[in-house]
Write a protein that holds these residues in place. Structure first.
Motif, PDB file in Angstrom:
ATOM      1  N   UNK A 187       0.804  -1.221   0.000  1.00 25.71           N
ATOM      2  CA  UNK A 187       0.000   0.000   0.000  1.00 25.71           C
ATOM      3  C   UNK A 187       0.834   1.267   0.000  1.00 25.71           C
ATOM      4  N   UNK A 188       1.949   1.256   0.766  1.00 22.25           N
ATOM      5  CA  UNK A 188       2.785   2.452   0.860  1.00 22.25           C
ATOM      6  C   UNK A 188       3.374   2.824  -0.494  1.00 22.25           C
ATOM      7  N   UNK A 189       3.825   1.796  -1.217  1.00 25.13           N
ATOM      8  CA  UNK A 189       4.438   2.068  -2.530  1.00 25.13           C
ATOM      9  C   UNK A 189       3.375   2.575  -3.500  1.00 25.13           C
ATOM     10  N   UNK A 190       2.194   1.977  -3.463  1.00 24.38           N
ATOM     11  CA  UNK A 190       1.103   2.470  -4.316  1.00 24.38           C
ATOM     12  C   UNK A 190       0.745   3.910  -3.943  1.00 24.38           C
ATOM     13  N   UNK A 191       0.800   4.220  -2.631  1.00 25.32           N
ATOM     14  CA  UNK A 191       0.459   5.589  -2.210  1.00 25.32           C
ATOM     15  C   UNK A 191       1.507   6.596  -2.685  1.00 25.32           C
ATOM     16  N   UNK A 192       2.748   6.146  -2.799  1.00 26.13           N
ATOM     17  CA  UNK A 192       3.817   7.031  -3.284  1.00 26.13           C
ATOM     18  C   UNK A 192       3.635   7.400  -4.762  1.00 26.13           C
ATOM     19  N   UNK A 193       2.774   6.668  -5.454  1.00 24.70           N
ATOM     20  CA  UNK A 193       2.494   6.998  -6.857  1.00 24.70           C
ATOM     21  C   UNK A 193       1.768   8.331  -6.990  1.00 24.70           C
ATOM     22  N   UNK A 194       1.078   8.737  -5.922  1.00 26.97           N
ATOM     23  CA  UNK A 194       0.321   9.992  -5.949  1.00 26.97           C
ATOM     24  C   UNK A 194       1.248  11.137  -5.554  1.00 26.97           C
ATOM     25  N   UNK A 195       2.122  11.479  -6.465  1.00 23.23           N
ATOM     26  CA  UNK A 195       3.141  12.496  -6.197  1.00 23.23           C
ATOM     27  C   UNK A 195       3.390  13.312  -7.454  1.00 23.23           C
ATOM     28  N   UNK A 196       3.806  14.541  -7.278  1.00 21.11           N
ATOM     29  CA  UNK A 196       4.179  15.387  -8.412  1.00 21.11           C
ATOM     30  C   UNK A 196       5.635  15.180  -8.817  1.00 21.11           C
TER      31      UNK A 196
END
Length: 504
Positions: free
Chosen positions: A47-56
């Motif tokens: 989940x953490x890695x997937x959440x890091x996808x939401x970045x500029x």
């Protein structure tokens, strides 16, 4: 290393600098084979890695994609379907094309697995998101979506789902985005149609096949060109060809060839029409196609004798395709003087045309002259010999002259023609009566590139394998040819260095 990967994965959500932590994790993941990763990552939550996808941060997103690509490939499709369906659906809708491709690729793995595919079949939102991806501007994203949906269609359950009313409506909505996207959908439909008569039936019942065929007579010439290409692909399967014949599409395309003379834009779509019949002829029967649709054969001859380089090239390719079969050779021979005129023109192009047309003409000639050992009847051998003599007053000299010109592709094409006649007794006799020819064959220095060395080796192999070679070429020549064959295509004779005593 496995333990450190587990630790890095469990601690990644708490790192102060995500980019630095992700880079460390990526290095660790790529230091071990994918096959050994499964035990290390299957128990971890991503989940953490997937959440890091939401970045500029582009760098952060790219690192996440590299990491997820590595990890997800180590996980089974069933594990992915049960644990990361929502994340993959989010990936399909992500702003980054790399993330979309990653998600669509993993969805493609899931739909191929019988125990995992139900997770996709039961999720209309996810399936519609994949369909909408076909309308993406990026062609790589669209192609990955097409590939995943194509895999889904390999099962009856997948076909039932894809062609049910609400999903089919989504497909038609996406088709309306643009002409380009519409043809991407056609591409998918044609691919699904090729799987089996059953899958073809689904496509027909959806109305999409009829819609595609209607494009053949549309007002937009460029759309018509693409439609011809799609219908050609549709004709690759027997059930596709039977459908086209039964519904009069073959006659329709034949009439389009006839009407091309009065259409100022016919040069755009005529090559596609000729390729269509050329492909159908080679898959079914050259004689049947040429007799049923004479406009096709007449147009090929007309194009070969014309002045438009684009048309000449297509005609040459088609003649080579037809002439690659025994039935095709016989069909061409039946036209008598018409084909003789075409063959003379092919010879002229091979000698004096542009390099591209010379190559295409020489390759077509080699296909026309090729006979397998079991095909070498007295009549066919005489036929090919008579064709060869039409090339020039001295055809061996003509082909040999082409082979010595400083164009590697022409050299290889000339060797292909020699290879075509090398297994035929009359060809061997002609080679033996041509001064210096056997020396040319055995001289490795005449072929410099890898392709040329391979072509020369193929020629030597054709001579050695012929049952008539010993009698016609002589035992000494056969022995030298066998030595060449044994040494291989890239053999280089060692030259001893000679020094001068006392030299510095």
């Amino acid at each position: 290393m496995a333990a450190s990967i587990e630790t890095l994965l469990s601690e990644i959500s708490t790192v102060e600098n995500p980019v630095e932590g992700l880079q460390t994790l990526k290095t660790a993941l790529y230091s071990v084979p994918v096959s050994t990763l499964r035990d290390s990552v299957s128990g971890q939550r991503l989940g953490a890695i997937f959440s890091f996808l939401h970045s500029n941060s582009r760098e952060q997103v790219e690192l996440c994609v590299d990491i997820l690509e590595r990890i997800l490939m180590a996980l089974s499709p069933v594990h992915l379907a049960h644990n990361y369906r929502a994340e993959l659906q989010g990936g399909v809708k992500h702003n980054s094309e790399a993330v979309k491709i990653l998600a669509l690729t993993q969805i493609g793995r899931i739909v191929e697995h019988p125990d995992a595919v139900t997770e996709i079949l039961d999720n209309n939102d996810l399936l519609c998101a994949v369909i909408h991806s076909i309308g993406e501007e990026n062609i790589s994203v669209a192609k990955q979506a097409i590939q995943s949906l194509s895999k889904l269609s390999n099962s009856k359950a997948g076909l039932d789902k894809l062609f049910q009313c609400d999903i089919l409506n989504t497909i038609k909505e996406v088709m309306a985005v643009s002409d380009i996207v519409r043809y991407r959908i056609y591409e998918l439909v044609v691919e699904i149609s090729s799987f089996s008569p059953i899958s073809f039936g689904y496509c027909v019942n959806s109305g999409l096949i009829s819609q595609l065929l209607g494009e053949l007579t549309g007002d937009d010439v460029l759309i018509r060109v693409t439609a011809v290409e799609m219908v050609t692909n549709l004709a690759q399967s027997l059930h596709g060809r039977q459908f086209l014949t039964h519904h009069g599409v073959m006659n329709q395309i034949s009439n389009m060839i006839r009407g091309a003379e009065t259409d100022p834009f016919s040069s755009l779509y005529l090559p596609g029409l000729v390729k269509f019949f050329g492909n159908v002829a080679i898959m079914d029967s050259p004689q049947q196609v040429c007799e049923t649709y004479p406009a096709f054969q007449n147009k090929v001859f007309e194009m070969a004798l014309g002045s438009d380089p684009a048309m000449i090239g297509v005609a040459l390719d088609t003649l080579g395709l037809l002439g690659s079969t025994i039935e095709g050779k016989q069909v061409l021979q039946k036209t008598g003087e018409n084909f003789k005129a075409v063959l003379v023109r092919m010879s002229h192009i091979a000698s004096t045309g542009t390099t591209e047309l010379r190559v295409r003409s020489l390759e077509a000639i080699s296909q026309l002259f090729t006979l397998q050992p079991e095909q070498q009847t007295e009549d066919l051998l005489a036929l090919i010999e008579s064709w060869f003599q039409l090339l020039s007053k001295q055809p061996m000299d003509m082909i040999h002259k082409i082979s010595t010109q400083p164009f590697p592709e022409l050299h290889c094409c000339a060797l292909h023609i020699f290879t075509a006649i090398a297994s035929q007794p009359w060809g061997q006799r002609l080679m033996m009566s041509t001064p210096g020819f056997m020396e040319f064959v055995l001289d490795r220095s005449t072929s410099q590139t890898k392709d040329a060395k391979d072509a020369k080796f193929e020629l030597v192999g054709a001579l050695v394998s012929s049952s008539s070679s010993t009698e016609i070429l002589g035992s000494q020549n056969c022995l030298r040819l066998k030595t060449y064959l044994r040494e291989g295509p890239y053999y280089v004779t060692a030259v001893a260095a000679v020094g001068t005593e006392g030299a510095n």
